[in-house]
Design an enzyme around this catalytic site. Structure first.
Site, PDB file in Angstrom:
ATOM      1  N   LYS A 181       0.859  -1.190   0.000  1.00 39.45           N
ATOM      2  CA  LYS A 181       0.000   0.000   0.000  1.00 39.45           C
ATOM      3  C   LYS A 181       0.893   1.238   0.000  1.00 39.45           C
ATOM      4  O   LYS A 181       1.567   1.529   0.990  1.00 39.45           O
ATOM      5  CB  LYS A 181      -0.908   0.027   1.229  1.00 39.45           C
ATOM      6  CG  LYS A 181      -1.873   1.219   1.214  1.00 39.45           C
ATOM      7  CD  LYS A 181      -2.383   1.566   2.583  1.00 39.45           C
ATOM      8  CE  LYS A 181      -1.380   2.343   3.395  1.00 39.45           C
ATOM      9  NZ  LYS A 181      -1.104   3.712   2.858  1.00 39.45           N
ATOM     10  N   GLU A 257       9.098   0.426  11.844  1.00 38.68           N
ATOM     11  CA  GLU A 257      10.161   1.425  11.903  1.00 38.68           C
ATOM     12  C   GLU A 257       9.467   2.769  12.026  1.00 38.68           C
ATOM     13  O   GLU A 257       8.883   3.268  11.058  1.00 38.68           O
ATOM     14  CB  GLU A 257      11.033   1.347  10.647  1.00 38.68           C
ATOM     15  CG  GLU A 257      12.453   1.837  10.886  1.00 38.68           C
ATOM     16  CD  GLU A 257      12.672   3.273  10.508  1.00 38.68           C
ATOM     17  OE1 GLU A 257      11.941   4.131  11.021  1.00 38.68           O
ATOM     18  OE2 GLU A 257      13.563   3.538   9.697  1.00 38.68           O
ATOM     19  N   CYS A 291      12.858  10.271   9.625  1.00 39.66           N
ATOM     20  CA  CYS A 291      12.779   9.893  11.029  1.00 39.66           C
ATOM     21  C   CYS A 291      14.124   9.896  11.732  1.00 39.66           C
ATOM     22  O   CYS A 291      14.183   9.988  12.959  1.00 39.66           O
ATOM     23  CB  CYS A 291      12.094   8.538  11.174  1.00 39.66           C
ATOM     24  SG  CYS A 291      12.811   7.265  10.112  1.00 39.66           S
ATOM     25  N   GLU A 386       8.214  14.061  18.005  1.00 35.92           N
ATOM     26  CA  GLU A 386       8.826  14.216  16.690  1.00 35.92           C
ATOM     27  C   GLU A 386       8.159  15.381  15.958  1.00 35.92           C
ATOM     28  O   GLU A 386       6.934  15.417  15.821  1.00 35.92           O
ATOM     29  CB  GLU A 386       8.660  12.920  15.890  1.00 35.92           C
ATOM     30  CG  GLU A 386       9.336  12.943  14.539  1.00 35.92           C
ATOM     31  CD  GLU A 386       9.211  11.626  13.811  1.00 35.92           C
ATOM     32  OE1 GLU A 386      10.195  11.188  13.195  1.00 35.92           O
ATOM     33  OE2 GLU A 386       8.114  11.028  13.838  1.00 35.92           O
TER      34      GLU A 386
END
Length: 489
Positions: A181, A257, A291, A386
Site C-alpha cells: 500500500k 520502523e 525519522c 517528533e
C-alpha cells in the site's frame, strides 16, 4: 491522462496491480506537486475489496508457485527488478521531485539506494541457512528457515522508493509474497516502481501486488486480513501503535520502523566546522522529513555561543527552492497541511523557548525555510515529540553524564550522533545512548548492509542488513530419530 505543465510529464492514472493485472477500479483522485500545488496526475483510490483480492492473490501465489522454495528464482527476479529500476532511475527521480518535493540529488540518491537494497537482498536470497543439532545419539533436530507467508508492506510518502524496497526486498528474498500500500501523497512514483517490478520476467504472477490507499481503508483492511501474515510498516509512532493493536486479533507479526527524535551531542573538543557541515545536512535533508534527522542539538555549554553562531549561518545559507532547480539545497514540505503544522510549532517554540532563526514561507506553496530555537525544558512537547520538518532545538549540557541523560530523555530511540575528538568518549556515549543507530562524527549514514531500527517508541525489529530478513522468516524444527524414518532397522 494528464500533462503537468511545470514538469512536462504526461502521466496515466496510477492503477492497482493484482495477480499480474493492472486494475483501474475505484474513483479517481489527484496527486499534487507540493512545490506548485498544481495537479501532477491522478490515481485510482483503493478499497477493502481490492485489498482483500490482493491478499488472496498473494496467498495463492505463496502456496501454488515455487516462489517460497526457489531461492535462485527469487534472486534472479530481484536482479531483474533492480535492472529495470536502474534503467528508469532518471524518470523515477524526476517523479519523486515532482510528487514529493525533494531536491533532485536526494531523489536520485534515494532511487539508487533502492536499487542497491534490491541487489543486496538478491544475494542474500541464496544464502538463507538453517542449522542442525544432534540432541541425543543418532537423533537429528533440523532448524529450517522458511518464509513467513504473505507480507503486507505499508509505505510512507517521505522516501517512497527506498522505503518500499527496504521492506519488499527482504520479504521477497525470504520467499514471502506481498501486498503493498503506497502513501496517498506519492501514488505516481509508486506506479512507476510497480511497472518496473511487473516487467521482471522471472517474477510469478501474484507474488507482488499493490493497492492504492483511500483514506485509511486499505491499510486497515490489510492489517485485519487473515490472508496476510506479516505487516512491515514505516511511519509515525501513533500509526504504528494503531497497526499493532489492529494486528492483534489475527496475531500478525509486525515490523515497525517508527518515529525518531535524534539527538546530536556536540562536545567541546569537536571539530566545529565538520560538525556544522554534517548537522546542517543531517537536520535538513528531505526538509527534515525523515525519522533519523538530527532533531535536537545538545551542545556543551562552553561551546554553545560559537556553535549557535555557526549553525545559524549555515541554516541561513541553505537555498530553499524547487527540487528541479540545480541550485536548490532544500525542497518543499510534502503539503500545505504540514507547512501549517510546522508554522504552529514555530510559534510554540517562540512561546516556550527562544527563536534563534525563524523559518518563513517562500511562496503560496509548501516551502518553509529552516528554524532554530533554544529550549531548556526537556518536558516540553517540542523536545519530547517528533516535529518532522526543518525545525531543530538547541539544548546545552555541562558534562558527559548530563549529555547522556538529555539524549535519553525522550521515549524515542531511533538514531543519534556524537561529535568529539575523544575516541573513548565517543564509544562510551554510543553504548550509553539508547538508540538503534549511533553515528560518530557523522550523521545520516544509511546502508543496505547495516541494520537500522529503534528502541522504545521508535519501533520493533530491524530493516537493512541480514537482520532485515528476520521479520519475514519462520524457524521450523524438524526432528527425526534413528530407525524411525525410511523403514530402517
Amino acid at each position: 491522462m494528464m500533462t503537468d505543465p511545470e514538469n512536462h510529464m504526461t502521466l496515466d492514472p496510477a492503477r492497482h496491480y493484482i495477480a499480474g493485472d493492472w486494475i483501474g477500479d475505484g474513483p479517481l483522485d489527484h496527486s499534487l506537486n507540493p512545490a506548485t500545488l498544481l495537479p501532477l496526475g491522478q490515481y485510482h483510490r483503493g478499497s477493502t475489496d481490492l485489498a482483500n483480492s490482493a491478499a488472496a492473490a498473494a496467498r495463492a501465489a505463496f502456496f501454488v508457485t515455487d516462489w517460497a522454495h526457489a531461492p535462485r528464482l527469487r534472486a534472479q527476479a530481484m536482479l531483474e527488478i533492480a535492472d529495470r529500476l536502474e534503467a528508469a532511475k532518471d524518470e523515477i527521480a524526476d517523479l519523486v521531485v515532482a510528487e514529493n518535493g525533494k531536491i533532485r540529488a536526494e531523489a536520485l540518491g534515494e532511487t539508487m539506494a533502492a536499487i542497491s537494497e534490491t541487489r543486496y537482498y538478491a544475494g542474500l536470497a541464496r544464502d538463507i541457512r538453517g542449522s542442525m543439532q544432534e540432541i541425543t545419539p543418532g537423533s537429528l533436530s533440523l532448524f529450517h528457515r522458511e518464509a513467513a507467508g504473505v507480507a503486507g508492506i505499508i509505505v510512507p510518502w517521505n522516501a517512497p522508493v527506498t522505503l518500499l524496497m527496504r521492506s519488499l526486498a527482504p520479504a521477497l528474498a525470504a520467499g514471502c509474497t506481498a501486498v503493498i500500500k503506497p502513501a496517498h501523497q506519492t501514488p505516481l512514483v509508486h506506479a512507476r516502481i510497480m511497472q518496473a517490478i511487473s516487467e521482471a520476467p522471472s517474477l510469478p504472477k501474484g507474488v507482488v501486488n499493490s493497492v492504492n490507499e483511500n483514506g485509511i481503508e486499505v491499510g486497515q483492511a490489510m492489517t485485519a486480513s487473515p490472508d496476510i501474515d506479516v505487516i512491515s510498516f514505516t511511519g509515525s509512532s501513533r500509526t504504528g501503535q494503531a497497526i499493532m493493536a489492529a494486528a492483534a486479533p489475527t496475531l500478525k507479526r509486525v515490523g515497525l520502523e517508527l518515529g525518531g527524535k535524534a539527538p546530536a551531542v556536540i562536545f567541546a573538543d569537536a571539530d566545529l566546522d565538520h560538525a556544522v557541515h554534517e548537522l546542517t545536512h543531517g537536520a535538513l535533508a528531505m526538509a527534515g522529513q525523515i525519522c533519523v534527522a538530527a532533531a535536537r542539538f545538545l551542545v556543551h555549554a562552553s561551546l554553545a555561543k560559537e556553535f549557535e553562531s555557526r549553525i545559524t549561518a549555515a541554516f541561513q545559507a541553505i537555498r530553499v527552492g524547487p527540487g528541479d532547480k540545480p541550485d536548490s539545497q532544500m525542497g518543499s514540505l510534502i503539503d500545505m497541511g504540514n507547512r501549517a503544522r510546522i508554522e504552529r510549532l514555530i510559534e510554540q517554540a517562540g512561546d516556550e523557548g527562544e527563536i534563534i532563526l525563524k523559518g518563513a514561507p517562500l511562496s503560496d506553496s509548501a516551502f518553509l525555510t529552516p528554524t532554530l530555537f533554544r529550549i531548556d525544558n526537556i518536558a516540553s512537547s517540542l523536545v519530547q515529540e517528533e516535529l518532522f520538518g526543518p525545525i531543530v532545538s538547541i539544548e546545552t549540557f555541562a558534562d558527559e553524564q548530563e549529555a547522556v541523560a538529555k539524549a535519553n530523555a525522550t521515549a524515542y530511540g531511533l538514531a543519534a550522533s556524537v561529535f568529539t575528538a575523544d575516541h573513548h568518549r565517543a564509544l562510551r556515549m554510543a553504548r550509553a545512548i539508547r538508540a538503534g543507530t549511533v553515528w560518530i562524527n557523522s550523521h545520516l549514514r544509511l546502508f543496505a548492509e547495516a541494520e537500522t531500527g529503534g528502541y522504545g517508541k521508535s519501533g520493533l525489529g530491524r530493516l537493512h542488513g541480514p537482520e532485515g530478513l528476520y521479520d519475514f522468516l519462520e524457524t521450523k524444527h524438524i526432528y527425526s530419530e534413528p530407525g524411525r524414518v525410511g523403514g530402517g532397522t
